[in-house]
Write a protein that holds these residues in place. Sequence first.
Motif, PDB file in Angstrom:
ATOM      1  N   PHE A  98      29.583 -11.737  82.001  1.00 11.24           N
ATOM      2  CA  PHE A  98      29.740 -12.296  80.665  1.00 11.24           C
ATOM      3  C   PHE A  98      28.939 -13.583  80.515  1.00 11.24           C
ATOM      4  CE2 PHE A  98      31.898 -14.826  77.433  1.00 11.24           C
ATOM      5  CZ  PHE A  98      32.105 -13.906  76.424  1.00 11.24           C
ATOM      6  N   GLU A  99      29.012 -14.455  81.517  1.00 10.53           N
ATOM      7  CA  GLU A  99      28.310 -15.731  81.425  1.00 10.53           C
ATOM      8  C   GLU A  99      26.802 -15.561  81.566  1.00 10.53           C
ATOM      9  OE1 GLU A  99      29.670 -18.391  80.367  1.00 10.53           O
ATOM     10  OE2 GLU A  99      31.710 -17.607  80.435  1.00 10.53           O
ATOM     11  N   VAL A 100      26.365 -14.558  82.318  1.00 10.67           N
ATOM     12  CA  VAL A 100      24.928 -14.293  82.414  1.00 10.67           C
ATOM     13  C   VAL A 100      24.394 -13.741  81.082  1.00 10.67           C
ATOM     14  CG1 VAL A 100      23.251 -12.716  83.454  1.00 10.67           C
ATOM     15  CG2 VAL A 100      24.752 -14.059  84.911  1.00 10.67           C
ATOM     16  N   ILE A 101      25.155 -12.870  80.446  1.00 11.42           N
ATOM     17  CA  ILE A 101      24.772 -12.386  79.108  1.00 11.42           C
ATOM     18  C   ILE A 101      24.720 -13.558  78.131  1.00 11.42           C
ATOM     19  CG2 ILE A 101      25.456 -10.938  77.145  1.00 11.42           C
ATOM     20  CD1 ILE A 101      26.867  -9.096  79.217  1.00 11.42           C
ATOM     21  N   HIS A 102      25.698 -14.471  78.247  1.00  9.99           N
ATOM     22  CA  HIS A 102      25.782 -15.645  77.369  1.00  9.99           C
ATOM     23  C   HIS A 102      25.720 -15.199  75.906  1.00  9.99           C
ATOM     24  CE1 HIS A 102      26.222 -19.683  78.853  1.00  9.99           C
ATOM     25  NE2 HIS A 102      25.605 -20.178  77.804  1.00  9.99           N
ATOM     26  N   PRO A 103      26.747 -14.478  75.464  1.00  9.54           N
ATOM     27  CA  PRO A 103      26.630 -13.791  74.176  1.00  9.54           C
ATOM     28  C   PRO A 103      26.691 -14.666  72.939  1.00  9.54           C
ATOM     29  CG  PRO A 103      28.808 -13.446  75.132  1.00  9.54           C
ATOM     30  CD  PRO A 103      27.995 -14.144  76.169  1.00  9.54           C
ATOM     31  N   PHE A 104      27.120 -15.921  73.097  1.00 12.03           N
ATOM     32  CA  PHE A 104      27.306 -16.770  71.924  1.00 12.03           C
ATOM     33  C   PHE A 104      26.316 -17.937  71.905  1.00 12.03           C
ATOM     34  CE2 PHE A 104      31.545 -14.932  72.762  1.00 12.03           C
ATOM     35  CZ  PHE A 104      31.721 -14.267  71.562  1.00 12.03           C
ATOM     36  N   VAL A 105      26.125 -18.480  70.729  1.00 10.30           N
ATOM     37  CA  VAL A 105      25.268 -19.650  70.566  1.00 10.30           C
ATOM     38  C   VAL A 105      25.895 -20.863  71.251  1.00 10.30           C
ATOM     39  CG1 VAL A 105      24.286 -21.261  68.878  1.00 10.30           C
ATOM     40  CG2 VAL A 105      24.271 -18.807  68.410  1.00 10.30           C
ATOM     41  N   ASP A 106      27.225 -20.953  71.181  1.00 15.01           N
ATOM     42  CA  ASP A 106      27.950 -22.088  71.744  1.00 15.01           C
ATOM     43  C   ASP A 106      29.320 -21.588  72.200  1.00 15.01           C
ATOM     44  OD1 ASP A 106      28.682 -24.619  72.495  1.00 15.01           O
ATOM     45  OD2 ASP A 106      28.854 -25.441  70.465  1.00 15.01           O
TER      46      ASP A 106
END
Length: 222
Positions: A98-106
């Motif tokens: 999830f953190e590698v994808i980093h799906p959000f702007v913030d």
Amino acid sequence: MREIYEASNLARVTDDLLTSTEQLSVELILRWHRELLTGIRDDAAGRFRRGDEWVRVGSHLGANPAFVADLVDQALARYRTGPPDGAIERVAWFHCEFEVIHPFVDGNGRIGRVLMNQQLLAEGLPPVIVRARTRRSDYYPALDEYARTDRYDSLIRLLALLVLEALHKRLVLLTSREVIPLAAWARKVGMRGTVAANRAKRQTLPAFRMRDRWMISADHRE
């Protein structure tokens, strides 16, 4: 003002986390993200990155915005079925992915750690605290290891230690007449403070942190 919003928003989401039996889903992730970023980044709250919203964390570049939604769907599907099979291993893998994808702007770290606790609770395990004071020495290097090598052994170890600490805290608070600082206990039993602190970090002592201070049952005996 941002810190005030972060604290109040997290409190609301945590209340929901501790009382809700809703299964983990994209809808739940987006709803909690919207609540976490209300008043902070209303323009980005409750939606995945899109268009040209690329993000970089250190040397890591988050996933292409065009593929974020599908990648989160795939991560959720694998989390539900495995591999891996063990609860802590699956939670650790999903958090890294999830953190590698980093799906959000913030707000990726905040929502990711909320989801981690939702998953632990769903597995019958206690929620944990990834403390800000030690993130640079243990948490961030574990995420970086996954980003570089696809290995998540370091986060498995960190998460296992945090779960043990959370269990020790609950057991001690439920069963002990008195809880004292670990340093005071070490003096009482004739153990060097550094030895006791290192054992607490490895969770070979049933110690736990309260307000960043190691504590232990006054009655604990080796």
